[in-house]
Design an enzyme around this catalytic site. Structure first.
Site, PDB file in Angstrom:
ATOM      1  CB  ILE A 260      -4.383  -9.697  -0.475  1.00 62.07           C
ATOM      2  CG1 ILE A 260      -2.903  -9.092  -0.371  1.00 62.07           C
ATOM      3  CG2 ILE A 260      -5.159  -9.880   0.824  1.00 62.07           C
ATOM      4  CD1 ILE A 260      -2.704  -7.852   0.489  1.00 62.07           C
TER       5      ILE A 260
ATOM      6  NE  ARG B 254      -2.290   0.905   4.276  1.00 60.86           N
ATOM      7  CZ  ARG B 254      -1.414  -0.166   4.254  1.00 60.86           C
ATOM      8  NH1 ARG B 254      -1.981  -1.307   4.831  1.00 60.86           N
ATOM      9  NH2 ARG B 254      -0.120  -0.157   3.517  1.00 60.86           N
TER      10      ARG B 254
ATOM     11  CG  ASP C 232      -4.239  -6.947  10.505  1.00 62.22           C
ATOM     12  OD1 ASP C 232      -3.496  -7.124  11.776  1.00 62.22           O
ATOM     13  OD2 ASP C 232      -3.399  -6.344   9.407  1.00 62.22           O
TER      14      ASP C 232
ATOM     15  N   GLY D 131      -7.904  -8.177  -5.949  1.00 60.60           N
ATOM     16  CA  GLY D 131      -6.613  -8.362  -6.670  1.00 60.60           C
ATOM     17  C   GLY D 131      -5.597  -9.387  -5.902  1.00 60.60           C
TER      18      GLY D 131
ATOM     19  N   GLY E 195       0.910  -1.339   0.038  1.00 55.60           N
ATOM     20  CA  GLY E 195      -0.046   0.051  -0.068  1.00 55.60           C
ATOM     21  C   GLY E 195       0.774   1.414  -0.024  1.00 55.60           C
TER      22      GLY E 195
ATOM     23  CG  HIS F 233      -1.037  -2.961  10.359  1.00 56.70           C
ATOM     24  ND1 HIS F 233      -1.211  -1.670   9.879  1.00 56.70           N
ATOM     25  CD2 HIS F 233      -0.711  -3.825   9.142  1.00 56.70           C
ATOM     26  CE1 HIS F 233      -1.365  -1.602   8.626  1.00 56.70           C
ATOM     27  NE2 HIS F 233      -0.962  -3.116   8.171  1.00 56.70           N
ATOM     28  CB  ILE F 234      -0.108  -9.153  12.903  1.00 58.00           C
ATOM     29  CG1 ILE F 234      -1.514  -9.765  13.009  1.00 58.00           C
ATOM     30  CG2 ILE F 234       0.307  -8.366  14.140  1.00 58.00           C
ATOM     31  CD1 ILE F 234      -1.451 -11.025  13.504  1.00 58.00           C
ATOM     32  N   GLY F 235      -0.969  -8.182   9.286  1.00 58.38           N
ATOM     33  CA  GLY F 235      -1.178  -8.797   8.143  1.00 58.38           C
ATOM     34  C   GLY F 235      -0.215  -9.567   7.628  1.00 58.38           C
ATOM     35  CB  SER F 236       2.396  -8.491   5.734  1.00 57.28           C
ATOM     36  OG  SER F 236       3.147  -7.207   6.520  1.00 57.28           O
TER      37      SER F 236
HETATM   38  P1  NAP Z   1      -4.031  -5.213  -5.707  1.00 58.17           P
HETATM   39  O1  NAP Z   1      -3.481  -6.407  -6.103  1.00 58.17           O
HETATM   40  O2  NAP Z   1      -3.682  -3.885  -6.349  1.00 58.17           O
HETATM   41  O3  NAP Z   1      -5.593  -5.236  -5.379  1.00 58.17           O
HETATM   42  C1  NAP Z   1      -6.459  -4.378  -5.074  1.00 58.17           C
HETATM   43  C2  NAP Z   1      -7.822  -4.502  -5.521  1.00 58.17           C
HETATM   44  O4  NAP Z   1      -8.605  -3.644  -5.029  1.00 58.17           O
HETATM   45  C3  NAP Z   1      -7.885  -4.476  -7.025  1.00 58.17           C
HETATM   46  O5  NAP Z   1      -8.705  -5.550  -7.604  1.00 58.17           O
HETATM   47  C4  NAP Z   1      -8.331  -3.341  -7.334  1.00 58.17           C
HETATM   48  O6  NAP Z   1      -9.235  -3.342  -8.657  1.00 58.17           O
HETATM   49  C5  NAP Z   1      -9.312  -3.099  -6.299  1.00 58.17           C
HETATM   50  N1  NAP Z   1      -9.987  -1.690  -6.068  1.00 58.17           N
HETATM   51  C6  NAP Z   1      -9.160  -0.422  -6.188  1.00 58.17           C
HETATM   52  N2  NAP Z   1     -10.149   0.467  -5.715  1.00 58.17           N
HETATM   53  C7  NAP Z   1     -11.356  -0.013  -5.697  1.00 58.17           C
HETATM   54  C8  NAP Z   1     -12.599   0.449  -5.033  1.00 58.17           C
HETATM   55  N3  NAP Z   1     -12.766   1.723  -5.270  1.00 58.17           N
HETATM   56  N4  NAP Z   1     -13.604  -0.566  -4.961  1.00 58.17           N
HETATM   57  C9  NAP Z   1     -13.331  -1.659  -4.798  1.00 58.17           C
HETATM   58  N5  NAP Z   1     -12.043  -2.291  -5.466  1.00 58.17           N
HETATM   59  C10 NAP Z   1     -11.135  -1.426  -5.756  1.00 58.17           C
HETATM   60  O7  NAP Z   1      -3.376  -5.071  -3.966  1.00 58.17           O
HETATM   61  P2  NAP Z   1      -3.055  -6.169  -3.123  1.00 58.17           P
HETATM   62  O8  NAP Z   1      -1.581  -6.532  -3.301  1.00 58.17           O
HETATM   63  O9  NAP Z   1      -4.121  -7.268  -3.045  1.00 58.17           O
HETATM   64  O10 NAP Z   1      -3.234  -5.178  -1.592  1.00 58.17           O
HETATM   65  C11 NAP Z   1      -4.615  -4.604  -1.304  1.00 58.17           C
HETATM   66  C12 NAP Z   1      -4.473  -3.595  -0.179  1.00 58.17           C
HETATM   67  O11 NAP Z   1      -4.042  -4.498   0.951  1.00 58.17           O
HETATM   68  C13 NAP Z   1      -3.151  -2.915  -0.147  1.00 58.17           C
HETATM   69  O12 NAP Z   1      -3.335  -1.583  -0.994  1.00 58.17           O
HETATM   70  C14 NAP Z   1      -2.911  -2.595   1.448  1.00 58.17           C
HETATM   71  O13 NAP Z   1      -3.302  -1.369   1.757  1.00 58.17           O
HETATM   72  C15 NAP Z   1      -3.475  -3.721   2.070  1.00 58.17           C
HETATM   73  N6  NAP Z   1      -2.295  -4.555   2.659  1.00 58.17           N
HETATM   74  C16 NAP Z   1      -2.581  -4.603   4.117  1.00 58.17           C
HETATM   75  C17 NAP Z   1      -1.655  -5.354   4.878  1.00 58.17           C
HETATM   76  C18 NAP Z   1      -1.928  -5.470   6.413  1.00 58.17           C
HETATM   77  O14 NAP Z   1      -0.558  -5.786   6.825  1.00 58.17           O
HETATM   78  N7  NAP Z   1      -2.749  -5.507   6.878  1.00 58.17           N
HETATM   79  C19 NAP Z   1      -0.713  -6.147   3.925  1.00 58.17           C
HETATM   80  C20 NAP Z   1      -0.749  -5.971   2.533  1.00 58.17           C
HETATM   81  C21 NAP Z   1      -1.480  -4.947   2.053  1.00 58.17           C
HETATM   82  P3  NAP Z   1      -8.769  -3.412 -10.057  1.00 58.17           P
HETATM   83  O15 NAP Z   1      -8.236  -4.813 -10.099  1.00 58.17           O
HETATM   84  O16 NAP Z   1      -9.986  -3.518 -11.104  1.00 58.17           O
HETATM   85  O17 NAP Z   1      -7.800  -2.397 -10.361  1.00 58.17           O
END
Ligand code: NAP
Length: 329
Positions: free
Chosen positions: A165, A246, A270, A163, A85, A294-297
């Site tokens: 995750i 987030r 988380d 996406g 993110g 916030h232990i996701g990863s």
């Molecule tokens: P990603 O592969 O880019 O997937 C994000 C998905 O969200 C995509 O499918 C995207 O659509 C969709 N999206 C974007 N805007 C949207 C909206 N307005 N409404 C609905 N869906 C929408 O990202 P990722 O790697 O899976 O990571 C996702 C998020 O997880 C990160 O941005 C981060 O904030 C969070 N995260 C948290 C932790 C943690 O420790 N808790 C760890 C890792 C990540 P499209 O595919 O159509 O573009």
């Protein structure tokens, strides 16, 4: 290389052990300034430390904005965040400054999807209450009719953000017996959806039909506060909400009111605003809200892989090479 001509890099945190060892092995090539702590760097130390730097390795706790870029000066070639993110980065300001942005997709997908499943199961099986009963010594033992949770057999799964995750979470959850999968994303993803027969729907449709809703989308202008009073009112009263994306995607005041009104059964988070939430915060004390810090990863393997990728991205930025993962600004 003399220390005068070596590129300067600021690293805002102690890295996981393997990544830290690799960073230290680069001291012949780089002048490394590091906030060697497991706690966040102060804003003032960040603004002081970035002066004249060529590269920055940062975390989501550091706001990367015009003030920081001005403090850095014209040499700053790369910001390498140890996260997938990048909502903490003003990407327009970075582009205007001519600075590249590295991030860490893929390597954290499995660990974060695992945490999403962990929270889903904790919520569905009332783990918070059960743990409290054991630690407080106020009950426990087999009961036929109390402490009963729910299970996912023949239920509907809703994934908000399909996406990396979101898809990995779906793959892990399917063996629990879900009969239908709904998802939202910026657009339909037929190939990714095909193995699960997942249906691309609007958010209101997803909320109205899902028994488990997992938030897996990035925080941006469209998603900030997306889970508000209107969204909670649209959910099933028996539904579980899991947020591993987030904190700011959820309006926490509205969530609290919705939990009190019984508009959803349980929220498992988380991520929150702020992190951590104060000890006495009503969501922390709420019986129907489970919160992890916030232990996701947070696994050895993943955090080292993230640290390593951030170092590789930083080096590529400093020496004008191709990064492993670069955000298109
Ligand atoms: P990603 O592969 O880019 O997937 C994000 C998905 O969200 C995509 O499918 C995207 O659509 C969709 N999206 C974007 N805007 C949207 C909206 N307005 N409404 C609905 N869906 C929408 O990202 P990722 O790697 O899976 O990571 C996702 C998020 O997880 C990160 O941005 C981060 O904030 C969070 N995260 C948290 C932790 C943690 O420790 N808790 C760890 C890792 C990540 P499209 O595919 O159509 O573009």
């Amino acid at each position: 290389m003399s220390s005068d001509s070596k590129p300067i890099v600021l690293v805002t945190r102690q890295l996981p052990s393997q990544a830290q060892a690799r960073l230290e092995s680069l001291s012949d090539e780089l002048t490394i300034r590091q906030h060697k702590s497991t706690s966040p760097i102060s804003r003032q130390d960040l603004l002081d430390g970035i002066k004249g730097a060529d590269g920055l390795i940062c975390l989501l706790s550091e706001k990367i904005d015009s003030e920081l870029l001005e403090a850095a000066g014209p040499r700053l070639k790369v910001v390498s965040t140890v996260s997938v993110g990048y909502d903490h980065v003003d990407t327009a300001a970075l582009k205007a400054h001519g600075t590249r942005l590295g991030y860490t997709p893929d390597v954290l997908t499995d660990a974060t999807a695992d945490t999403t499943v962990l929270l889903a199961l904790m919520a569905s099986r009332l783990a918070k209450r059960s743990l409290e009963i054991v630690t407080s010594g106020t009950g426990g033992g087999f009961s036929l009719s109390t402490g009963l949770g729910t299970q996912f057999t023949k239920k509907t799964l809703g994934i908000v953000g399909f996406g990396r995750i979101g898809a990995a979470t779906t793959q892990r959850l399917m063996p629990f017996g879900f009969s239908r999968v709904l998802y939202t994303a910026s657009r339909a993803h037929p190939e990714r959806a095909q193995p699960f027969k997942a249906e691309h729907v609007s958010l209101p449709t997803l909320l109205a039909h899902s028994d488990l809703v997992c938030i897996c989308c990035p925080l941006n202008q469209q998603t900030e506060g997306m889970f508000d009073a209107k969204a909670f009112a649209a959910m099933k009263p028996s539904a579980i909400l899991v947020n591993t994306a987030r904190g700011a995607i959820v309006n926490q005041d509205d969530l609290l009111a919705a939990l009190d009104r019984g508009e959803l059964a349980h929220a498992a988070l988380d991520v929150t605003v702020p992190e951590p939430l104060p000890k006495g915060h009503p969501l922390v004390r709420h019986p129907n809200c489970t919160i992890l810090p916030h232990i996701g990863s947070a696994t050895e393997e993943t955090r080292n892989a993230m640290g390593n990728m951030a170092i590789t991205n930083m080096m590529a930025g400093v020496f004008a090479e191709q990064m492993t993962a670069e955000v298109e600004l």
